[in-house]
Scaffold this motif. Structure first.
Motif, PDB file in Angstrom:
ATOM      1  N   MET A 167       0.871  -1.172   0.087  1.00 19.55           N
ATOM      2  CA  MET A 167       0.024   0.054   0.206  1.00 19.55           C
ATOM      3  C   MET A 167       0.919   1.189   0.100  1.00 19.55           C
ATOM      4  N   LEU A 168       0.581   2.301  -0.381  1.00 18.27           N
ATOM      5  CA  LEU A 168       1.094   3.581  -0.666  1.00 18.27           C
ATOM      6  C   LEU A 168       1.393   4.106   1.129  1.00 18.27           C
ATOM      7  N   ALA A 169       0.790   3.548   1.990  1.00 18.71           N
ATOM      8  CA  ALA A 169       0.931   3.888   3.540  1.00 18.71           C
ATOM      9  C   ALA A 169       2.028   3.206   3.786  1.00 18.71           C
ATOM     10  N   GLU A 170       2.262   1.966   3.354  1.00 18.81           N
ATOM     11  CA  GLU A 170       3.423   0.955   3.793  1.00 18.81           C
ATOM     12  C   GLU A 170       4.638   1.676   3.180  1.00 18.81           C
ATOM     13  N   TYR A 171       4.657   2.472   1.980  1.00 21.24           N
ATOM     14  CA  TYR A 171       5.902   2.901   1.488  1.00 21.24           C
ATOM     15  C   TYR A 171       6.170   4.332   2.266  1.00 21.24           C
ATOM     16  N   GLY A 172       5.176   4.672   3.101  1.00 19.75           N
ATOM     17  CA  GLY A 172       5.549   5.788   3.842  1.00 19.75           C
ATOM     18  C   GLY A 172       5.191   6.890   3.194  1.00 19.75           C
ATOM     19  N   LEU A 173       4.013   7.034   2.006  1.00 19.17           N
ATOM     20  CA  LEU A 173       3.848   7.939   1.387  1.00 19.17           C
ATOM     21  C   LEU A 173       2.802   8.770   1.739  1.00 19.17           C
ATOM     22  N   THR A 174       2.283   8.870   3.125  1.00 18.24           N
ATOM     23  CA  THR A 174       1.392   9.397   3.676  1.00 18.24           C
ATOM     24  C   THR A 174       1.792  10.409   4.969  1.00 18.24           C
ATOM     25  N   PRO A 175       1.056  11.702   5.125  1.00 17.74           N
ATOM     26  CA  PRO A 175      -0.253  12.034   4.382  1.00 17.74           C
ATOM     27  C   PRO A 175       0.113  12.768   2.890  1.00 17.74           C
ATOM     28  N   ALA A 176       1.422  12.874   2.761  1.00 12.51           N
ATOM     29  CA  ALA A 176       1.787  13.668   1.467  1.00 12.51           C
ATOM     30  C   ALA A 176       3.152  13.365   1.266  1.00 12.51           C
ATOM     31  N   ALA A 177       3.607  13.390   0.033  1.00 15.70           N
ATOM     32  CA  ALA A 177       4.968  12.940  -0.400  1.00 15.70           C
ATOM     33  C   ALA A 177       5.449  13.370  -1.715  1.00 15.70           C
ATOM     34  N   VAL A 178       6.601  13.748  -1.934  1.00 18.91           N
ATOM     35  CA  VAL A 178       7.229  13.767  -3.246  1.00 18.91           C
ATOM     36  C   VAL A 178       8.176  12.753  -3.764  1.00 18.91           C
ATOM     37  N   VAL A 179       7.772  12.102  -5.045  1.00 20.05           N
ATOM     38  CA  VAL A 179       8.700  11.135  -5.394  1.00 20.05           C
ATOM     39  C   VAL A 179       9.307  11.608  -6.779  1.00 20.05           C
ATOM     40  N   ASN A 180       9.987  10.884  -7.303  1.00 13.70           N
ATOM     41  CA  ASN A 180      10.557  11.102  -8.769  1.00 13.70           C
ATOM     42  C   ASN A 180      10.227  10.018  -9.863  1.00 13.70           C
ATOM     43  N   PHE A 181      10.123  10.804 -11.069  1.00 16.62           N
ATOM     44  CA  PHE A 181       9.960  10.032 -12.062  1.00 16.62           C
ATOM     45  C   PHE A 181      11.222   9.796 -12.921  1.00 16.62           C
ATOM     46  N   GLU A 182      11.406   8.454 -13.494  1.00 20.78           N
ATOM     47  CA  GLU A 182      12.636   7.985 -14.138  1.00 20.78           C
ATOM     48  C   GLU A 182      12.175   7.040 -15.352  1.00 20.78           C
ATOM     49  N   TRP A 183      12.512   7.603 -16.704  1.00 21.22           N
ATOM     50  CA  TRP A 183      12.178   6.736 -17.575  1.00 21.22           C
ATOM     51  C   TRP A 183      13.554   5.404 -17.345  1.00 21.22           C
ATOM     52  N   ASP A 184      12.840   4.204 -18.048  1.00 22.19           N
ATOM     53  CA  ASP A 184      13.709   3.072 -17.913  1.00 22.19           C
ATOM     54  C   ASP A 184      14.872   3.275 -18.757  1.00 22.19           C
ATOM     55  N   LYS A 185      15.972   3.180 -18.055  1.00 16.43           N
ATOM     56  CA  LYS A 185      17.256   3.615 -18.931  1.00 16.43           C
ATOM     57  C   LYS A 185      17.602   2.759 -19.994  1.00 16.43           C
ATOM     58  N   THR A 186      17.532   1.460 -20.125  1.00 12.86           N
ATOM     59  CA  THR A 186      17.549   0.774 -21.454  1.00 12.86           C
ATOM     60  C   THR A 186      16.662   1.091 -22.385  1.00 12.86           C
ATOM     61  N   VAL A 187      15.423   1.083 -22.269  1.00  9.75           N
ATOM     62  CA  VAL A 187      14.669   1.642 -23.194  1.00  9.75           C
ATOM     63  C   VAL A 187      14.872   2.980 -23.754  1.00  9.75           C
ATOM     64  N   LEU A 188      15.067   3.979 -22.765  1.00 10.31           N
ATOM     65  CA  LEU A 188      15.252   5.360 -23.287  1.00 10.31           C
ATOM     66  C   LEU A 188      16.545   5.548 -23.923  1.00 10.31           C
ATOM     67  N   LYS A 189      17.527   4.636 -23.898  1.00  7.86           N
ATOM     68  CA  LYS A 189      18.676   4.641 -24.614  1.00  7.86           C
ATOM     69  C   LYS A 189      18.273   4.082 -26.172  1.00  7.86           C
ATOM     70  N   GLU A 190      17.588   3.023 -26.270  1.00  7.56           N
ATOM     71  CA  GLU A 190      17.175   2.579 -27.547  1.00  7.56           C
ATOM     72  C   GLU A 190      16.025   3.489 -28.393  1.00  7.56           C
ATOM     73  N   VAL A 191      15.457   4.257 -27.703  1.00  7.16           N
ATOM     74  CA  VAL A 191      14.415   5.419 -28.274  1.00  7.16           C
ATOM     75  C   VAL A 191      15.336   6.357 -28.548  1.00  7.16           C
ATOM     76  N   THR A 192      16.279   6.933 -27.611  1.00 13.57           N
ATOM     77  CA  THR A 192      17.208   7.965 -28.305  1.00 13.57           C
ATOM     78  C   THR A 192      18.169   7.725 -29.429  1.00 13.57           C
ATOM     79  N   ALA A 193      18.560   6.417 -29.332  1.00 14.46           N
ATOM     80  CA  ALA A 193      19.475   6.125 -30.511  1.00 14.46           C
ATOM     81  C   ALA A 193      18.577   5.960 -31.822  1.00 14.46           C
ATOM     82  N   GLN A 194      17.219   5.536 -31.768  1.00 11.29           N
ATOM     83  CA  GLN A 194      16.488   5.513 -33.274  1.00 11.29           C
ATOM     84  C   GLN A 194      15.953   6.884 -33.413  1.00 11.29           C
ATOM     85  N   GLN A 195      15.677   7.823 -32.495  1.00 11.54           N
ATOM     86  CA  GLN A 195      15.050   9.151 -32.674  1.00 11.54           C
ATOM     87  C   GLN A 195      16.397  10.278 -33.032  1.00 11.54           C
TER      88      GLN A 195
END
Length: 443
Positions: free
Chosen positions: A395-423
Motif C-alpha cells: 500500500m502507499l501507506a506502507e511506502y511511507g507516502l502518507t499524508p503527503a510525499a514527493v517522489v521522482n519519475f525516471e524513464w527505464d534507462k535501457t529503453v530510453l537509450k534505444e529510443v534516443t538512438a532511433q530518434q
C-alpha cells in the motif's frame, strides 16, 4: 542455621580441650608436679588459646557467609522489574531507529512541511464514470448513484434492481445470503413450474423478513421478476404474499436470465477523484496543506492516544507480543485515509494526485501513465533517497507516502537509450501530454 553452626564450633572447641589436657586422673589423686609437666601444661594452655581464637575466626567467617547468602536471597531480581527494563531497552532502540531514519531523510531529501488545513470546504471529491461526469463529495455521490439506479428501473428493471441490491447494501455477507435466497425461490419455480405453492412467498415469513425484506432493492427485484403483492388467506386470517402468476412462472428461460443477472451484477462504487494538478518547478514542492478529511482520527486524538500508550508501557512494563506490535504498526499505517503525492519529472515539473492511503502502487503507476505522452514506455517511481518503488502488493501507506510525499519519475534507462538512438536525440521535452501541460500553474 546460624545456631547449628555455632553449636558445631562449640563442640569442636571442647574436643580440642580434652585432647590437649593429657591423660585423665581421679579427683582424690595427686597430680605430678614436675617442671616438665609444668612446661607441658603451659604448652597445652597456649594451644588451647590459639585454637580458641582460630575457632572464633572460623565461626565469624561462617556467620558472614550465611548472612551474605541470606542477603542475596532477599534481593533476588523481580521478574516485573526485569520486564520493565527489557521494555525500556526496546523503546530506546525503537526511538533510536526512528531518529536515524529522520536524520537520513533530512540528509538526502528536501524538508517536508505538512500543515493542517482548517478551511471548512471539502477537498476530497468522488466521481463515478459509469453513470456520468459528476464530481461530488462522497455523501452526495452516494445519493446521486441511488437516484441514477431508480431512474433506470422503468427502462431496465431487472438489471437496475439487481444493481440496487449489490450497491445500496454495504454488508457483503448479508447481500450474499439475500442473493442465494432469491435464487433459491427462482429455482423452486423453475424446477416445479406447475405447482402454485412455489410461486407464493409469505411476506411475514421470518426467513424472508430477515434475509430479503430488510435489504434495499429486493422489492424492486421481485416486482421485476413478475411477483405482485396480494392479500391471501393464511390459516385463520389474511396475510400479504408476493405471488407470481402461472404465465411468468412458466417462462423458464426468462427466470434463468434473472438468476444470471442477479449473480453477475457488481456494486457501483464512488471513485476517488484524483484532483490532478500540474505545477511549474519550485523549491516548495514538499510543502503541503493537509485537510482534516485526510485523518482517520483527529491529530489531537492521535497525539493523546500515542501519549497514553507510552505512559502505559512505562508505568506497567507491558511487554508487546509480535501480534500486538503488528496491530500497532497497522494502526499507525492507517492513521491517514488519504494522501497527496507529487511526482517530479526530469524537467522539474510536478504532477499531483490524491489517493487513498490503502491503495497500492499500481494505482500511482496508472495515474502517472495516463498523463504521459508516450504511455507505452516503461518508467520507475523513485523516492527522494533513490529507492525504487517496485513492490506492487504494498500500500502507499506502507511506502511511507502518507499524508503527503514527493517522489521522482525516471524513464527505464535501457529503453530510453534505444529510443534516443532511433530518434537521434534525447527526450528533452516534457514527458507529460500537451493537454495536461496546458493546465500547469504555480504552486
Amino acid at each position: 542455621m546460624a545456631s547449628v553452626i555455632k553449636k558445631f564450633f562449640q563442640k569442636k572447641k571442647l574436643d580440642v580441650k580434652f585432647k590437649k589436657a593429657g591423660e585423665g586422673h581421679k579427683l582424690n589423686e595427686e597430680r605430678p608436679s614436675t617442671s616438665h609437666g609444668s612446661r607441658s601444661n603451659e604448652r597445652v594452655q597456649r594451644n588451647v588459646e590459639y585454637n580458641r581464637s582460630t575457632s572464633e575466626e572460623k565461626q565469624r567467617a561462617a556467620e558472614a557467609a550465611l548472612a551474605r547468602s541470606q542477603g542475596q536471597s532477599k534481593t533476588a531480581p523481580d521478574p516485573s522489574m526485569a520486564a520493565k527494563a527489557r521494555m525500556r531497552r526496546e523503546l530506546e532502540l525503537e526511538k533510536k531507529k526512528e531518529q536515524e531514519a529522520i536524520a537520513l531523510s533530512q540528509k538526502y531529501s528536501e524538508p517536508q512541511e505538512v500543515v493542517k488545513d482548517s478551511a471548512p470546504m471539502a477537498t476530497i471529491l468522488f466521481t463515478c464514470p459509469d453513470i456520468g461526469p459528476a464530481v461530488l463529495p462522497k455523501e452526495d455521490m452516494v445519493v446521486h448513484i441511488k437516484e441514477f439506479l431508480l431512474s433506470q428501473l422503468a427502462e431496465e428493471p431487472e438489471m437496475a434492481s439487481a444493481l440496487m441490491i449489490h450497491t445500496l447494501n454495504k454488508d457483503a455477507d448479508r447481500v450474499k445470503v439475500c442473493i442465494d435466497t432469491l435464487c433459491k425461490y427462482l429455482d423452486n419455480i423453475i424446477n416445479n413450474p406447475g405447482e402454485e405453492k412455489f410461486r407464493k412467498i409469505r411476506i411475514s415469513n421470518k426467513a424472508f423478513s430477515e434475509r430479503i425484506a430488510s435489504l434495499e432493492g429486493t422489492e424492486e427485484f421481485l416486482q421485476a421478476a413478475g411477483f405482485e403483492v396480494k392479500l391471501l388467506p393464511f390459516e385463520d386470517h389474511d396475510e400479504r404474499f408476493f405471488v407470481m402468476d402461472e404465465t411468468n412462472g412458466g417462462d423458464i428461460e426468462r427466470l434463468n436470465n434473472l438468476k444470471a443477472v442477479l449473480r453477475a451484477a457488481e456494486p457501483i462504487r464512488p471513485k476517488l477523484d484524483r484532483a490532478m494538478k500540474v505545477f511549474y518547478p519550485t523549491n516548495s514542492a514538499a510543502k503541503f496543506s493537509i485537510p482534516t478529511e485526510f485523518y482517520s482520527i483527529s491529530p489531537e486524538e492521535l497525539k493523546k492516544e500515542q501519549q497514553r500508550k507510552q505512559e502505559a508501557v512505562e508505568s506497567l512494563g507491558m511487554l508487546r507480543t509480535k501480534a500486538m506490535r503488528e496491530r500497532e504498526e497497522r494502526r499507525e499505517l492507517l492513521k491517514y485515509r488519504y494522501t497527496i503525492i507529487r511526482v517530479r519529472f526530469p524537467d522539474g515539473n510536478l504532477l499531483q494526485g490524491t489517493f487513498k492511503a490503502t491503495e497500492k502502487l499500481p494505482a500511482l503507476i496508472e495515474f502517472v501513465r495516463e498523463n504521459l505522452e508516450n504511455d507505452w514506455m516503461p518508467f520507475h517511481i523513485v523516492t527522494q533517497v533513490g529507492a525504487k518503488l517496485d513492490d506492487e502488493n504494498k500500500m502507499l501507506a506502507e511506502y511511507g507516502l502518507t499524508p503527503a510525499a514527493v517522489v521522482n519519475f525516471e524513464w527505464d534507462k535501457t529503453v530510453l537509450k534505444e529510443v534516443t538512438a532511433q530518434q537521434g536525440s534525447s527526450q528533452k521535452q516534457s514527458p507529460l501530454k500537451q493537454d495536461v501541460l496546458a493546465c500547469i500553474q504555480d504552486l
